[in-house]
Design an enzyme around this catalytic site. Structure first.
Site, PDB file in Angstrom:
ATOM      1  N   LYS A  15      -7.195  24.434   4.948  1.00 60.52           N
ATOM      2  CA  LYS A  15      -7.363  23.749   3.650  1.00 60.52           C
ATOM      3  C   LYS A  15      -8.405  22.646   3.722  1.00 60.52           C
ATOM      4  O   LYS A  15      -8.741  22.136   4.803  1.00 60.52           O
ATOM      5  CB  LYS A  15      -6.035  23.165   3.165  1.00 60.52           C
ATOM      6  N   PRO A 100     -10.870  24.447  12.979  1.00 53.88           N
ATOM      7  CA  PRO A 100     -11.029  23.501  14.088  1.00 53.88           C
ATOM      8  C   PRO A 100      -9.697  22.829  14.451  1.00 53.88           C
ATOM      9  O   PRO A 100      -8.901  22.530  13.562  1.00 53.88           O
ATOM     10  CB  PRO A 100     -12.016  22.464  13.532  1.00 53.88           C
ATOM     11  N   GLY A 104      -8.559  18.146  10.647  1.00 53.20           N
ATOM     12  CA  GLY A 104      -8.285  17.720   9.273  1.00 53.20           C
ATOM     13  C   GLY A 104      -8.249  18.881   8.299  1.00 53.20           C
ATOM     14  O   GLY A 104      -8.284  18.692   7.086  1.00 53.20           O
ATOM     15  N   GLY A 107      -5.213  23.560  10.487  1.00 54.31           N
ATOM     16  CA  GLY A 107      -5.170  24.833  11.222  1.00 54.31           C
ATOM     17  C   GLY A 107      -3.815  25.057  11.895  1.00 54.31           C
ATOM     18  O   GLY A 107      -3.256  26.158  11.839  1.00 54.31           O
ATOM     19  N   SER A 109      -0.999  23.783  10.975  1.00 53.75           N
ATOM     20  CA  SER A 109      -0.018  24.017   9.906  1.00 53.75           C
ATOM     21  C   SER A 109      -0.109  25.465   9.427  1.00 53.75           C
ATOM     22  O   SER A 109       0.911  26.088   9.108  1.00 53.75           O
ATOM     23  CB  SER A 109      -0.281  23.073   8.734  1.00 53.75           C
ATOM     24  N   ASP A 142       1.743  19.550   5.749  1.00 52.11           N
ATOM     25  CA  ASP A 142       0.764  20.507   5.215  1.00 52.11           C
ATOM     26  C   ASP A 142       1.219  21.960   5.328  1.00 52.11           C
ATOM     27  O   ASP A 142       0.514  22.861   4.857  1.00 52.11           O
ATOM     28  CB  ASP A 142      -0.565  20.373   5.979  1.00 52.11           C
TER      29      ASP A 142
HETATM   30  O1  C5P Z   1       3.545  15.856   8.642  1.00 50.63           O
HETATM   31  P1  C5P Z   1       2.582  15.877   9.792  1.00 50.63           P
HETATM   32  O2  C5P Z   1       3.261  16.256  11.084  1.00 50.63           O
HETATM   33  O3  C5P Z   1       1.376  16.710   9.542  1.00 50.63           O
HETATM   34  O4  C5P Z   1       2.072  14.399   9.955  1.00 50.63           O
HETATM   35  C1  C5P Z   1       1.395  13.972  11.104  1.00 50.63           C
HETATM   36  C2  C5P Z   1       1.323  12.444  11.086  1.00 50.63           C
HETATM   37  O5  C5P Z   1       0.453  12.027  10.038  1.00 50.63           O
HETATM   38  C3  C5P Z   1       2.631  11.751  10.799  1.00 50.63           C
HETATM   39  O6  C5P Z   1       3.368  11.564  11.974  1.00 50.63           O
HETATM   40  C4  C5P Z   1       2.164  10.430  10.204  1.00 50.63           C
HETATM   41  O7  C5P Z   1       1.727   9.550  11.221  1.00 50.63           O
HETATM   42  C5  C5P Z   1       0.930  10.841   9.434  1.00 50.63           C
HETATM   43  N1  C5P Z   1       1.222  11.116   7.997  1.00 50.63           N
HETATM   44  C6  C5P Z   1       1.527  10.047   7.168  1.00 50.63           C
HETATM   45  N2  C5P Z   1       1.794  10.290   5.851  1.00 50.63           N
HETATM   46  C7  C5P Z   1       1.748  11.536   5.349  1.00 50.63           C
HETATM   47  C8  C5P Z   1       1.433  12.637   6.183  1.00 50.63           C
HETATM   48  C9  C5P Z   1       1.157  12.379   7.520  1.00 50.63           C
HETATM   49  O8  C5P Z   1       1.572   8.889   7.599  1.00 50.63           O
HETATM   50  N3  C5P Z   1       2.004  11.734   4.061  1.00 50.63           N
END
Ligand code: C5P
Length: 308
Positions: A15, A100, A104, A107, A109, A142
């Site tokens: 995405k 990658p 960001g 991938g 997810s 994500d």
């Molecule tokens: O949900 P995910 O595992 O992808 O998030 C990775 C990290 O990104 C989280 O541990 C947090 O530090 C940060 N994050 C956040 N707020 C969000 C999504 C991600 O602070 N809405």
């Protein structure tokens, strides 16, 4: 009971965040978000084969930097699905990466979303779509979007999705850095830069939603926004030069995708895409350059893909 297939292949998209508006930190440590996701044609293929244990092998872009132990997000997805549905079976996962790693573009997810759907099909768990979505959001903010695909508005920590009214197909040029950025690290830098500021509730600008409804890439290009971009640029200053190359070589808009460091440029047509690819490569500020179109569908079962 009829026997399920022995092998299932699922393709899931990476995405780009067309808008990423970040609010305050919540009690659970995540940030409140208002985001527009677009699924793009950079696909992860996950092949799930019936086995006794849960294992994973990875090939493709950045494969060697992804762990293959129990911390791997696809392994966690398969294990979580088996636990929650009471399935007593394993799976051998093969991932063909194109997005990658730590780029960001979600991938990892996409790997998790593809694994959920592949194992659900392989094991015939009978879980509803809502059930799969629930597990997806437990695995990461994500992951639900990689199941859904298209163009969608994300709220909460990004996992609550509403399909967006969006017209048109968009062409993207993606500048991929040699190194990745850690998402928690970028959010931490964002918090540091925001110290002492009042953070209003995040809201996607109306101009972005109008641009999507109109399907006009020029208007969309002007509306791209990412609140995490200053933090990503602080941590990787070369991103500023990369963004400048886009402005100079006619991109309709450009931004860091998600927590970066991939920079996504919206371009008008094929010719503009080729010009920008050449300019980015010549600039020496990026590791590689690739192209993608969006929106594309979310995770779906496909014919098995030949590998090794
Ligand atoms: O949900 P995910 O595992 O992808 O998030 C990775 C990290 O990104 C989280 O541990 C947090 O530090 C940060 N994050 C956040 N707020 C969000 C999504 C991600 O602070 N809405």
């Amino acid at each position: 009971m009829t026997r399920g297939p022995d092998q299932v292949c699922v393709r899931a998209p990476a995405k780009i965040n067309l808008a990423l508006c970040v609010g305050a930190v919540r009690d659970d440590g995540f940030h409140d978000l208002a985001s527009v996701f677009q699924a793009v044609s950079l696909f992860e293929d996950v092949t799930a084969t019936a086995a006794d244990d849960v294992t994973v092998e990875i090939e493709g872009v950045g494969a060697t930097s992804v762990p293959t132990d129990a911390t791997n997000l696809a392994v966690r997805a398969a294990t979580l699905l088996a636990e929650r549905t009471g399935v007593d079976a394993g799976v051998r996962l093969h991932i063909r990466k194109r997005a990658p790693v730590s780029g960001g573009m979600a991938g990892g997810s996409a790997d998790a979303a593809a694994t959920l759907l592949a194992c659900d099909t392989l094991w015939r768990t009978g879980l509803s779509r809502d059930g799969l979505r629930e597990l997806a959001s437990e695995l990461g903010s994500d992951v639900p979007f990689a199941l859904l695909g298209g163009t969608a508005l994300g709220t909460g920590r990004g996992e609550q999705l509403t399909p967006a009214l969006a017209r048109g197909e968009y062409q993207w040029v993606l500048a991929i850095a040699d190194a990745g950025l850690s998402t928690p690290h970028v959010y931490g830098e964002y918090d540091r830069l925001q110290t002492g500021r009042v953070r209003p509730e995040p809201r996607v600008p109306d101009a972005m939603m109008q641009a999507l409804r109109s399907g006009d890439p020029e208007v969309l290009g002007r509306s791209l926004v990412n609140d995490l971009q200053p933090a990503a640029c602080q941590l990787m200053p070369s991103l500023v030069q990369t963004l400048d190359v886009g402005s100079e070589y006619g991109a309709l808009g450009g931004l860091v995708s998600g927590s970066g460091p991939t920079v996504a440029f919206l371009v008008r047509d094929n010719e503009a895409a080729l010009d920008l690819c050449v300019a980015l490569t010549a600039s020496g500020t990026v590791g590689s350059v690739t192209r993608a179109t969006g929106p594309v569908a979310g995770a779906r079962v496909v014919e098995p893909v030949a590998h090794r």
